[in-house]
Motif scaffolding. Structure first.
Motif, mmCIF file in Angstrom:
data_model
loop_
_atom_site.group_PDB
_atom_site.id
_atom_site.type_symbol
_atom_site.label_atom_id
_atom_site.label_comp_id
_atom_site.label_asym_id
_atom_site.label_seq_id
_atom_site.Cartn_x
_atom_site.Cartn_y
_atom_site.Cartn_z
ATOM 1 N N THR A 273 0.849 -1.187 0.000
ATOM 2 C CA THR A 273 0.000 0.000 0.000
ATOM 3 C C THR A 273 0.884 1.236 0.000
ATOM 4 O O THR A 273 1.813 1.349 0.813
ATOM 5 N N ILE A 274 0.607 2.143 -0.908
ATOM 6 C CA ILE A 274 1.307 3.426 -0.961
ATOM 7 C C ILE A 274 0.354 4.503 -0.464
ATOM 8 O O ILE A 274 -0.786 4.611 -0.944
ATOM 9 N N LYS A 275 0.802 5.293 0.526
ATOM 10 C CA LYS A 275 0.021 6.407 1.049
ATOM 11 C C LYS A 275 0.746 7.704 0.704
ATOM 12 O O LYS A 275 1.911 7.889 1.066
ATOM 13 N N VAL A 276 0.074 8.565 -0.021
ATOM 14 C CA VAL A 276 0.672 9.838 -0.430
ATOM 15 C C VAL A 276 0.114 10.944 0.458
ATOM 16 O O VAL A 276 -1.109 11.044 0.665
ATOM 17 N N VAL A 277 1.024 11.751 0.991
ATOM 18 C CA VAL A 277 0.620 12.876 1.840
ATOM 19 C C VAL A 277 1.225 14.159 1.287
ATOM 20 O O VAL A 277 2.197 14.134 0.524
ATOM 21 N N ASN A 278 0.654 15.292 1.685
ATOM 22 C CA ASN A 278 1.201 16.585 1.265
ATOM 23 C C ASN A 278 2.255 17.069 2.254
ATOM 24 O O ASN A 278 2.637 16.345 3.179
ATOM 25 N N GLU A 279 2.701 18.280 2.069
ATOM 26 C CA GLU A 279 3.786 18.802 2.907
ATOM 27 C C GLU A 279 3.372 18.971 4.362
ATOM 28 O O GLU A 279 4.229 19.043 5.247
ATOM 29 N N LYS A 280 2.077 18.995 4.616
ATOM 30 C CA LYS A 280 1.582 19.083 5.987
ATOM 31 C C LYS A 280 1.274 17.720 6.575
ATOM 32 O O LYS A 280 0.756 17.622 7.697
ATOM 33 N N GLY A 281 1.572 16.670 5.813
ATOM 34 C CA GLY A 281 1.328 15.323 6.309
ATOM 35 C C GLY A 281 -0.093 14.834 6.120
ATOM 36 O O GLY A 281 -0.467 13.785 6.660
ATOM 37 N N LYS A 282 -0.911 15.581 5.358
ATOM 38 C CA LYS A 282 -2.301 15.206 5.133
ATOM 39 C C LYS A 282 -2.414 14.363 3.862
ATOM 40 O O LYS A 282 -1.723 14.625 2.870
ATOM 41 N N PRO A 283 -3.284 13.343 3.856
ATOM 42 C CA PRO A 283 -3.456 12.526 2.648
ATOM 43 C C PRO A 283 -3.864 13.374 1.450
ATOM 44 O O PRO A 283 -4.659 14.322 1.594
ATOM 45 N N LEU A 304 -0.538 4.150 -11.434
ATOM 46 C CA LEU A 304 -1.891 4.044 -10.891
ATOM 47 C C LEU A 304 -2.266 5.314 -10.137
ATOM 48 O O LEU A 304 -1.420 5.920 -9.470
ATOM 49 N N PRO A 305 -3.519 5.718 -10.204
ATOM 50 C CA PRO A 305 -3.973 6.843 -9.378
ATOM 51 C C PRO A 305 -4.329 6.359 -7.978
ATOM 52 O O PRO A 305 -4.806 5.233 -7.788
ATOM 53 N N THR A 306 -4.123 7.198 -7.005
ATOM 54 C CA THR A 306 -4.593 6.875 -5.660
ATOM 55 C C THR A 306 -6.090 7.167 -5.565
ATOM 56 O O THR A 306 -6.682 7.794 -6.459
ATOM 57 N N ASP A 307 -6.690 6.736 -4.473
ATOM 58 C CA ASP A 307 -8.057 7.164 -4.205
ATOM 59 C C ASP A 307 -8.021 8.564 -3.597
ATOM 60 O O ASP A 307 -6.944 9.179 -3.475
ATOM 61 N N GLU A 308 -9.158 9.068 -3.189
ATOM 62 C CA GLU A 308 -9.212 10.445 -2.672
ATOM 63 C C GLU A 308 -8.455 10.595 -1.362
ATOM 64 O O GLU A 308 -8.119 11.714 -0.954
ATOM 65 N N ASN A 309 -8.145 9.467 -0.717
ATOM 66 C CA ASN A 309 -7.376 9.494 0.528
ATOM 67 C C ASN A 309 -5.882 9.291 0.293
ATOM 68 O O ASN A 309 -5.127 9.070 1.253
ATOM 69 N N GLY A 310 -5.470 9.347 -0.965
ATOM 70 C CA GLY A 310 -4.050 9.212 -1.267
ATOM 71 C C GLY A 310 -3.523 7.798 -1.169
ATOM 72 O O GLY A 310 -2.306 7.598 -1.029
#
Length: 860
Positions: A273-283, A304-310
């Protein structure tokens, strides 16, 4: 009737996509869709619409509806004739029998030809035996050779008898589908343990999928030389031109085709599972590239695209990956080892700074021995050896019908042409010799040496599948412009030559010369940019519809009035050359250019709407100048072998396309677009691990970036793996008269008909100078049952011999000294020093054995 078994929702989906494609292709309405005015059955209508619904744009441009209707009818007829036809589920038939295309080959009428050749050999067999028999037939038609990336058609492969694995598997899938057997081309986009990839075939029989090596038959299904390396794969996939909803995992989400993950059939695997977050640590949602090191670049094996939760999941093997993520906020990347965790987090950065160098060890999945108890029996192996020998002889007899040097010399004398040059062309053309010879005979008396010069401007494959009408169109369409004031070195490659990129060569000059008005011809000759502006207005750019770009023929692109960007650019170059304007795709970035006032200019399509994710058409220039590092004993830099450079474009690195293996890169400015770049260097170790270094740098506008090429150094240890006893060596010397010189001996057993052995022979040729300088001996051996034809010694190191190991005496003698012996895999390569100690061993498929040999003998 098939229509009664298809879900109403699927029928509606097909209809919607069919109407979309029909609207896209409105400028070829009559040629493509006029067939629907004929009397069609409901089944024919649905299947024809299914093909159109998922058809690549370039097929809408280059082919007519009559071809597709004939294909549907031929396929339905075959289903009625073969005994297993009624047992194939409709969804299996539509997705894996009906499709006329396997990969990115040009389309021909192979299904009719293959059916008439093969049907009698399989019609009374079970499905499994029919699959085996089909592969024996394929082996009679073609064997392996490394070639460029353009995939030739099945009929061309049958004409030339040589092709790479992607072409062999295209032929095998086409042949199986011609017999009404569901089949698909399987692909490991990149190996993790060596710098290559591979394609093979899966075929369906009575409810189960089986694998086989295309044109490389075995005595049973689920066998092949690639079986062991496939256990180290990070991904095995296949592409289905449909909204496929089968049981397999999807490894790419695309509206016009589906890529499915078949890794579970071959290798140990896990879902990460890959979880993508922004610079503030939010998905945050993002696009995720799963990248492998191969050919000295990081290649995206799946995106592949992530879902809306990254979050996105991916099934892969137990090796290392580079996870590259991007969205409109920025990009980032992270190297991971799949076995270390189940979830990996990657943080997007808006201003990523990787100044300096990053060093990574990219480790492939480990080797896994075959623990299967169900091995082929001696009877199966013996029977298969006999069939393979027969197939080799059948193919050799066909190859003997190709033109020889004496015939070429006679033709050259007849036409007053240089014999050596004519023979080189005809030798390359192989089974297409009659067509090429006919062109020379027809055109040389009229145009002299220009006919030969046109042929010499082409690539090898062009000589094998380009026919007289195309050649005449390009010769006669170009020569009227020869009197313009330009050097021959400019005229031949950029006006006379019809080859632009990797598209199929087809006639286009007569068409464009008639289509363009006299006034416009004058305008475009004086101002080639006006031609680009016309195409920007007339051709709609449609991206992300096809898996492969740049496939459409120029006339088809112009007639369809819509294309991917690369096909549009190829059309521009073709039209310019048709008017005597030198034009090309710039080598590093494939940008369309025209020659004017003594220099190359970028063709600007500034009136078009730029597609999302595409690089700007115009960019300021700069230069890169590479220098050697000061490290003693540094390996020689070779592009796509141990280094590449890539430009950052919209958050993803795109590798520049220098020629493969290019070494002349130092101490000279190389023109590129300005921007952010990344240098990747790699040192491949014998176990498949790569010592990678990434170095980011900037190419300033109209300035030079000085970039040292630095490799991480391998600590070479040459262990003693075993010792050959005096008694063992006595048997070997008596059987083969082998002596070990002071420098050592490379001893290798080959299976010359198989791809892995052909790779080691190629690598020995490529490393001839280093191995000649070493001064040791190379003894290539072949067991009697595998000695199926002549072995080409041309270009091998000077102290190389090739001998038959009668009754396998030498191999049997040395086996006790070999660690982890597996008698099923070739080549077997050993290095023995003068003390009879084994210092290197490799068995089975692996690219880079030649480099291993050089490293070992230099450090023994």
């Amino acid at each position: 009737m098939m229509t009664s078994t298809i879900d109403e929702q699927l029928l509606q989906h097909i209809e919607e996509k069919f109407q979309y494609k029909r609207n896209l292709a409105k400028h070829r309405e009559r040629e493509l869709f006029g067939v629907f005015e004929q009397a069609l059955t409901d089944e024919e209508c649905v299947l024809l619409k299914f093909l159109y619904a998922y058809m690549p744009l370039h097929d809408l441009a280059d082919y007519d509806g009559e071809f597709f209707l004939a294909h549907v009818r031929r396929t339905l007829q075959t289903r009625e004739l073969v005994p297993w036809g009624s047992r194939i589920p409709d969804y299996m038939f539509m997705n894996f029998v009906l499709p006329y295309r396997v990969n990115n080959e040009n389309i021909d009428g192979n299904r009719e030809v293959i059916f008439h050749e093969l049907y009698g050999r399989v019609k009374d067999k079970s499905m499994k035996d029919a699959i085996l028999e089909t592969n024996y037939w394929c082996h009679e038609k073609a064997t392996y050779v490394g070639t460029d990336q353009r995939t030739v058609s099945p009929l061309t492969l049958m004409r030339t008898a040589l092709g790479r694995c992607g072409e062999q598997s295209t032929l095998a899938v086409a042949a199986l589908r011609s017999m009404g057997i569901p089949a698909r081309q399987c692909y490991t986009p990149r190996w993790a343990h060596c710098d290559s990839n591979h394609a093979w075939v899966e075929a369906w029989a009575d409810g189960e999928w089986y694998f086989l090596g295309a044109c490389e038959p075995e005595g049973r299904l689920n066998e092949g030389w690639f079986k062991a390396p496939s256990r180290r794969a990070m991904l095995v996939n296949t592409r289905v031109s449909a909204d496929y909803n089968g049981p397999e995992e999807t490894c790419s989400n695309h509206p016009w085709y589906t890529e499915i993950n078949l890794l579970g059939n071959y290798a140990p695997h896990k879902t990460i599972t890959i979880k993508v977050v922004n610079e503030k640590g939010k998905p945050t949602p993002a696009e995720v590239h799963f990248q492998m090191y191969n050919f000295a670049e990081f290649y995206s094996v799946s995106t592949l695209p992530t879902d809306e939760n990254g979050v996105v999941k991916f099934t892969t093997g137990y090796g290392d990956l580079l996870i590259h993520v991007r969205n409109d906020q920025g990009y980032s990347y992270r190297k991971i080892s799949v076995g270390e965790a189940d979830v990996f987090e990657v943080a997007i950065e808006s201003n990523l700074d990787h100044a300096g160098a990053l060093d990574w060890d990219m480790v492939p999945p480990p080797e896994i021995p075959d623990k299967s108890d169900d091995m082929m029996t001696d009877e199966e192996r013996h029977s298969n050896d006999n069939r393979v020998q027969h197939g080799t002889a059948t193919r050799a007899a066909f190859v003997d019908t190709f033109w020889n040097a004496e015939q070429a010399e006679a033709l050259a004398q007849e036409l007053g042409l240089p014999a050596e040059r004519v023979w080189k062309i005809l030798q390359t053309a192989r089974g297409n010799c009659p067509e090429i010879a006919s062109f020379l005979q027809e055109q040389t008396p009229r145009h002299g040496e220009w006919a030969l010069k046109l042929l010499e401007s082409l690539r090898e494959k062009d000589l094998q599948d380009t026919m007289v009408p195309s050649l005449v169109d390009h010769l006669e369409g170009a020569l009227p412009y020869r009197d313009r004031a330009m050097e021959e070195s400019l005229f031949v490659p950029y006006v006379l030559c019809p080859r632009v990129h990797f598209e199929m060569i087809a006639p286009y000059r007569t068409f464009f010369q008639q289509e363009i008005s006299d006034a416009d011809k004058v305008l475009y000759t004086e101002k080639p940019q006006a031609l680009a502006e016309r195409l920007a207005q007339e051709i709609k750019i449609v991206n992300d519809l096809d898996r492969y770009t740049g496939m459409a023929a120029p006339e088809g692109t112009f007639a369809l009035k819509c294309a991917d960007r690369l096909s549009r650019d190829i059309c521009f170059v073709a039209m310019a050359r048709s008017l005597g304007i030198p034009a090309r795709l710039e080598p590093l970035n494939a940008l369309p250019q025209y020659w004017q006032a003594g220099e190359w200019h970028d063709a600007s399509f500034h009136t078009e709407r730029q597609e999302a994710g595409a690089a700007p058409v115009e960019a300021a220039g700069g230069c890169i100048q590479f220098s050697r590092s000061d490290n003693e004993g540094e390996q020689e830099a070779a592009y796509y072998q141990n280094f590449t450079i890539a430009r950052l474009e919209n958050g993803v690195y795109r590798t520049l396309t220098f020629p493969f293996g290019e070494k002349d890169v130092y101490d000279k400015p190389i023109e590129v677009m300005s921007g952010e770049y990344r240098l990747t260097t790699g040192t491949r170790l014998s176990d498949g691990t790569v010592l990678v270094r990434l170095s980011c740098f900037t190419v300033p506008v109209e300035d030079v970036a000085l970039v040292p090429i630095v490799f991480r150094k391998e600590e070479v240890h040459v262990p003693v793996l075993g010792t050959v006893t005096e008694e063992q060596w006595r048997v070997i010397t008596e059987a083969a008269a082998l002596e070990i010189p002071q420098q050592g001996l490379v001893l290798a057993w080959l299976d010359p008909e198989r791809e892995p052995s052909k790779h080691i022979a190629r690598e020995l040729r490529e490393l001839k100078s280093e191995l000649d300088e070493w001064g040791g001996r190379i003894a290539l051996m072949v067991e009697e049952q595998r000695n199926r034809g002549e072995f080409n010694m041309e270009g091998l190191p000077i102290r190389t011999s090739y001998d038959e190991d009668a009754e396998g005496a030498c191999l049997q003698a040395i086996q006790p000294s070999i660690t982890e012996w597996n008698g099923q895999e070739y080549p077997l390569v050993l290095i023995v020093d003068q003390q009879y100690r084994i210092r290197y061993q490799s068995q089975g498929y692996k690219l880079g054995i030649g480099a291993d040999i050089v490293k070992t003998v230099k450090n023994m």
